[in-house]
Write a protein that holds these residues in place. Structure first.
Motif, PDB file in Angstrom:
ATOM      1  N   ASP A  31      27.842  44.726  52.311  1.00 12.35           N
ATOM      2  CA  ASP A  31      29.026  43.899  52.584  1.00 12.35           C
ATOM      3  C   ASP A  31      29.824  44.126  51.405  1.00 12.35           C
ATOM      4  O   ASP A  31      30.089  42.894  50.501  1.00 12.35           O
ATOM      5  N   PRO A  32      30.715  45.076  51.416  1.00 12.94           N
ATOM      6  CA  PRO A  32      31.667  45.183  50.316  1.00 12.94           C
ATOM      7  C   PRO A  32      32.905  44.106  50.590  1.00 12.94           C
ATOM      8  O   PRO A  32      33.231  43.862  49.516  1.00 12.94           O
ATOM      9  N   LEU A  33      33.215  43.557  51.943  1.00 12.62           N
ATOM     10  CA  LEU A  33      34.308  42.686  51.499  1.00 12.62           C
ATOM     11  C   LEU A  33      33.693  41.512  51.241  1.00 12.62           C
ATOM     12  O   LEU A  33      34.764  40.679  50.348  1.00 12.62           O
ATOM     13  N   GLY A  34      32.293  40.939  51.411  1.00  7.28           N
ATOM     14  CA  GLY A  34      32.133  39.796  51.066  1.00  7.28           C
ATOM     15  C   GLY A  34      31.811  39.903  49.261  1.00  7.28           C
ATOM     16  O   GLY A  34      32.280  38.887  48.746  1.00  7.28           O
ATOM     17  N   THR A  35      31.284  40.834  48.882  1.00 10.54           N
ATOM     18  CA  THR A  35      31.573  41.120  47.311  1.00 10.54           C
ATOM     19  C   THR A  35      32.958  41.188  46.695  1.00 10.54           C
ATOM     20  O   THR A  35      33.139  40.412  45.821  1.00 10.54           O
ATOM     21  N   GLN A  36      33.851  41.739  47.598  1.00  9.47           N
ATOM     22  CA  GLN A  36      35.292  41.525  47.251  1.00  9.47           C
ATOM     23  C   GLN A  36      35.761  40.309  47.195  1.00  9.47           C
ATOM     24  O   GLN A  36      36.531  39.836  45.990  1.00  9.47           O
ATOM     25  N   TYR A  37      35.475  39.567  47.938  1.00 10.62           N
ATOM     26  CA  TYR A  37      35.963  37.998  48.146  1.00 10.62           C
ATOM     27  C   TYR A  37      35.370  37.367  46.934  1.00 10.62           C
ATOM     28  O   TYR A  37      35.980  36.559  46.153  1.00 10.62           O
ATOM     29  N   LYS A  38      34.025  37.547  46.503  1.00 12.55           N
ATOM     30  CA  LYS A  38      33.630  36.844  45.253  1.00 12.55           C
ATOM     31  C   LYS A  38      34.244  37.257  44.047  1.00 12.55           C
ATOM     32  O   LYS A  38      34.457  36.438  43.085  1.00 12.55           O
ATOM     33  N   LEU A  39      34.517  38.633  43.994  1.00 16.10           N
ATOM     34  CA  LEU A  39      35.251  39.146  42.775  1.00 16.10           C
ATOM     35  C   LEU A  39      36.510  38.321  42.627  1.00 16.10           C
ATOM     36  O   LEU A  39      36.915  38.016  41.372  1.00 16.10           O
ATOM     37  N   HIS A  40      37.150  38.120  43.757  1.00 18.43           N
ATOM     38  CA  HIS A  40      38.566  37.383  43.766  1.00 18.43           C
ATOM     39  C   HIS A  40      38.472  36.033  43.281  1.00 18.43           C
ATOM     40  O   HIS A  40      39.208  35.572  42.543  1.00 18.43           O
ATOM     41  N   ASP A  41      37.275  35.545  43.545  1.00 19.59           N
ATOM     42  CA  ASP A  41      36.975  34.050  43.334  1.00 19.59           C
ATOM     43  C   ASP A  41      36.795  34.154  41.740  1.00 19.59           C
ATOM     44  O   ASP A  41      37.318  33.269  40.978  1.00 19.59           O
ATOM     45  N   TYR A  42      36.096  35.024  41.161  1.00 23.46           N
ATOM     46  CA  TYR A  42      35.926  35.174  39.897  1.00 23.46           C
ATOM     47  C   TYR A  42      37.193  35.369  38.962  1.00 23.46           C
ATOM     48  O   TYR A  42      37.556  34.834  37.960  1.00 23.46           O
ATOM     49  N   ALA A  43      38.119  36.239  39.473  1.00 24.68           N
ATOM     50  CA  ALA A  43      39.665  36.414  39.064  1.00 24.68           C
ATOM     51  C   ALA A  43      40.161  35.128  39.099  1.00 24.68           C
ATOM     52  O   ALA A  43      40.883  35.012  37.995  1.00 24.68           O
ATOM     53  N   GLU A  44      40.066  34.451  40.191  1.00 21.15           N
ATOM     54  CA  GLU A  44      41.001  33.091  40.215  1.00 21.15           C
ATOM     55  C   GLU A  44      40.399  32.278  38.941  1.00 21.15           C
ATOM     56  O   GLU A  44      41.304  31.499  38.552  1.00 21.15           O
ATOM     57  N   ALA A  45      39.236  32.182  39.081  1.00 25.06           N
ATOM     58  CA  ALA A  45      38.403  31.357  38.096  1.00 25.06           C
ATOM     59  C   ALA A  45      38.878  31.516  36.686  1.00 25.06           C
ATOM     60  O   ALA A  45      38.946  30.590  35.917  1.00 25.06           O
ATOM     61  N   ALA A  46      39.158  32.649  36.335  1.00 19.20           N
ATOM     62  CA  ALA A  46      39.522  33.196  35.009  1.00 19.20           C
ATOM     63  C   ALA A  46      40.816  33.163  34.790  1.00 19.20           C
ATOM     64  O   ALA A  46      41.492  33.568  33.825  1.00 19.20           O
ATOM     65  N   GLY A  47      41.811  32.956  35.833  1.00 19.94           N
ATOM     66  CA  GLY A  47      43.293  32.729  35.694  1.00 19.94           C
ATOM     67  C   GLY A  47      43.706  33.963  35.805  1.00 19.94           C
ATOM     68  O   GLY A  47      44.769  34.332  35.039  1.00 19.94           O
ATOM     69  N   MET A  48      43.001  35.244  36.306  1.00 16.32           N
ATOM     70  CA  MET A  48      43.519  36.570  36.532  1.00 16.32           C
ATOM     71  C   MET A  48      43.886  37.022  37.831  1.00 16.32           C
ATOM     72  O   MET A  48      43.685  38.179  37.833  1.00 16.32           O
ATOM     73  N   SER A  49      43.963  35.970  38.653  1.00 22.92           N
ATOM     74  CA  SER A  49      44.175  36.748  40.176  1.00 22.92           C
ATOM     75  C   SER A  49      45.526  37.704  40.292  1.00 22.92           C
ATOM     76  O   SER A  49      45.407  38.673  41.284  1.00 22.92           O
ATOM     77  N   ALA A  50      46.401  37.603  39.403  1.00 23.84           N
ATOM     78  CA  ALA A  50      47.587  38.181  39.585  1.00 23.84           C
ATOM     79  C   ALA A  50      47.341  39.487  38.966  1.00 23.84           C
ATOM     80  O   ALA A  50      47.869  40.637  39.508  1.00 23.84           O
ATOM     81  N   LEU A  51      46.319  39.751  38.365  1.00 18.92           N
ATOM     82  CA  LEU A  51      45.848  41.323  37.802  1.00 18.92           C
ATOM     83  C   LEU A  51      44.613  41.739  38.702  1.00 18.92           C
ATOM     84  O   LEU A  51      44.127  42.811  38.313  1.00 18.92           O
ATOM     85  N   ALA A  52      44.388  41.402  39.664  1.00 21.03           N
ATOM     86  CA  ALA A  52      43.446  41.692  40.525  1.00 21.03           C
ATOM     87  C   ALA A  52      43.578  41.981  42.020  1.00 21.03           C
ATOM     88  O   ALA A  52      43.564  41.111  42.761  1.00 21.03           O
ATOM     89  N   PRO A  53      44.728  42.958  42.196  1.00 18.87           N
ATOM     90  CA  PRO A  53      45.216  43.122  43.800  1.00 18.87           C
ATOM     91  C   PRO A  53      43.792  43.471  44.578  1.00 18.87           C
ATOM     92  O   PRO A  53      42.800  43.770  44.275  1.00 18.87           O
ATOM     93  N   ASP A  54      44.064  43.495  45.790  1.00 15.82           N
ATOM     94  CA  ASP A  54      42.837  43.795  46.871  1.00 15.82           C
ATOM     95  C   ASP A  54      42.433  45.103  46.559  1.00 15.82           C
ATOM     96  O   ASP A  54      41.084  45.167  46.795  1.00 15.82           O
ATOM     97  N   TRP A  55      43.153  46.022  46.353  1.00 19.67           N
ATOM     98  CA  TRP A  55      42.698  47.460  46.277  1.00 19.67           C
ATOM     99  C   TRP A  55      41.654  47.510  45.201  1.00 19.67           C
ATOM    100  O   TRP A  55      40.773  48.217  45.198  1.00 19.67           O
ATOM    101  N   LEU A  56      41.997  46.814  44.196  1.00 20.67           N
ATOM    102  CA  LEU A  56      41.212  46.628  42.897  1.00 20.67           C
ATOM    103  C   LEU A  56      39.816  46.216  42.997  1.00 20.67           C
ATOM    104  O   LEU A  56      38.837  46.749  42.615  1.00 20.67           O
ATOM    105  N   THR A  57      39.814  44.978  43.551  1.00 18.44           N
ATOM    106  CA  THR A  57      38.688  44.124  43.673  1.00 18.44           C
ATOM    107  C   THR A  57      37.832  44.766  44.760  1.00 18.44           C
ATOM    108  O   THR A  57      36.670  44.886  44.543  1.00 18.44           O
ATOM    109  N   LEU A  58      38.462  45.463  45.861  1.00 16.66           N
ATOM    110  CA  LEU A  58      37.501  46.240  46.757  1.00 16.66           C
ATOM    111  C   LEU A  58      36.963  47.442  46.013  1.00 16.66           C
ATOM    112  O   LEU A  58      35.677  47.707  46.449  1.00 16.66           O
ATOM    113  N   SER A  59      37.697  48.143  45.444  1.00 20.28           N
ATOM    114  CA  SER A  59      36.913  49.292  44.509  1.00 20.28           C
ATOM    115  C   SER A  59      36.212  48.932  43.880  1.00 20.28           C
ATOM    116  O   SER A  59      34.891  49.545  43.491  1.00 20.28           O
TER     117      SER A  59
END
Length: 424
Positions: free
Chosen positions: A16-44
């Protein structure tokens, strides 16, 4: 135990790579780093993280590169323990996503789990050579390469199609209305209200139990939730068309309904829009409702219409809900009487033979829920991954024992009365 947890955790995230990507995006948002985590990076990162975890588990199980793997495992679990400690203290995310959607743990449970695994990892890293090898050093490269290819291939296949195992509340056979019901007698949420009152220039807080007399002046009140109560599996599903909620209308329709789901149309794959249009035309011909559910803006919707020539109606649905319903952007869902009977990725949309287009869905294969056999899927995994490694292990051990036996037979026998020992 370390191997089992790493294998299970890595695999359920890998499929479920997309589900894991969404969770990594949540982590980035919680750490205030969502701008540094584009979709291609979180999916990779999703694919790499799950692959590393799964591979470490397999390598531990087979005792491959014992010193290196045990130290990497200790480092990995130490970092994860620090992350879960932060989650436990700050509580920015309710679910860590350690086991994807397969198993939900609270932040406290996750921290305890990681502390236990950390202790196990310390023991393994301190005595790595105590691990028993199942594969000779000369054949370990086969397990290493096969494991990497298998787990990355599983992620790519799940990205192209859909996850083979669906742990979410919108799996095949789910009736959405029933999933939103709250059982009779289920625990209700509890709240506590505090009143701020003032008297003679002094402020004090009171509850309903000790509410003061009329000599006190009301200033303010605050209400906090003390207990969550029962939350149904599906609690945020709604469909709005032209500012009108049509959720109930769709779910209570006794017939078929097509739902094209796209959280963000601006990021949706439009390479197969011809197949979508073909299904829409078939639905129009047979009077089956067809809606596109999205969280996109009007600008993004108009852009999609320009690109694809779409004529179907567009409805507004929560972004997180759409990401949970189907792991594809866009993805197609088929309902019958409010029950999910079909889900397809945009890369695997159902094809309706023109010769059969006059027939209703009841007479076509896509109009019936496929046999979603979990035992069969597990058997497939055993066939493609576990069985080859088992055969390799048996062959390797047979070869090693044969080699040792031949060496023993070729060794000179000790003379009678000699105290020398034959060392294998």
């Amino acid at each position: 135990m370390l191997a089992a947890v790493f294998i299970f955790s890595g695999y359920v995230k890998a499929i479920d790579p997309l589900g894991t990507q969404y969770k990594l995006h949540d982590y980035a948002e919680a750490a205030g780093m969502s701008a540094l985590a584009p979709d291609w990076l979180t999916l990779s990162g999703s694919v790499v993280l799950s692959a590393v975890e799964f591979c470490l588990g397999i390598f531990l199980l087979f005792a491959i590169q014992r010193r290196l793997v045990s130290r990497l495992t200790l480092f990995f679990i130490a970092v994860m323990t620090l992350v879960t400690l932060w989650l436990y203290i700050a509580n920015p995310i309710e679910d860590c996503g350690c086991f994807g959607d397969a198993l939900k743990l609270t932040n406290g449970q996750t921290l305890l789990k990681n502390l236990l695994l950390l202790a196990c990892a310390v023991v393994v890293a301190w005595w790595p050579l105590k691990m028993v090898r199942f594969i000779s050093e000369s054949n370990q490269w086969i397990v290493i390469n096969y494991t990497i290819i298998f787990i990355i291939g599983s992620s790519l296949w799940s990205l192209y199609m859909l996850p083979p195992f669906d742990f979410r509340p919108y799996r095949l056979g789910t009736n959405i209305s029933e999933g939103m019901e709250i059982p009779e007698g289920a625990p209700q949420p509890k709240f506590e209200t505090t009143f701020i009152m003032e008297k003679d220039g002094q402020r004090q807080e009171f509850t309903l139990d000790d509410y003061p007399d009329s000599t006190w002046t009301f200033i303010d009140s605050k209400t906090v939730q003390t207990e969550k109560g029962y939350v149904p599996p599906i609690h945020d599903f709604s469909i709005v068309l032209h500012e009108e909620d049509i959720t109930e209308q769709i779910l209570e329709d006794p017939g078929y309904t097509f739902l094209l789901c796209s959280p963000h149309l601006e990021n949706a794959d439009d390479s197969n829009f011809g197949d979508i249009d073909q299904i829409y035309e078939y639905a129009e011909e047979h009077d089956y409702p067809f809606y596109c559910l999205t969280a996109s803006t009007d600008e993004a919707i108009n852009r999609w219409i320009e690109l694809t020539g779409a004529e179907y109606p567009f409805c507004t649905t929560d972004e997180t809900t759409l990401k949970t319903v189907i792991r594809s952007n866009p993805g197609l869902v088929l309902l019958k009487a409010g029950t999910i009977i079909g889900k397809w990725s945009h890369n695997d949309l159902p094809h309706i033979d023109p010769a059969l287009s006059a027939q209703p869905l009841e007479q076509l294969p896509i109009g019936h829920q496929p046999a979603d056999s979990t035992p069969r899927k597990i058997a497939t995994i055993l066939l493609w991954f576990v069985l080859p490694l088992t055969l390799l292990t048996l062959a390797d051990r047979t070869w090693a024992w044969t080699k040792w036996f031949r060496r023993k037979r070729a060794s000179p026998q000790p003379s009678q009365g000699s105290n020398s020992k034959l060392l294998p």
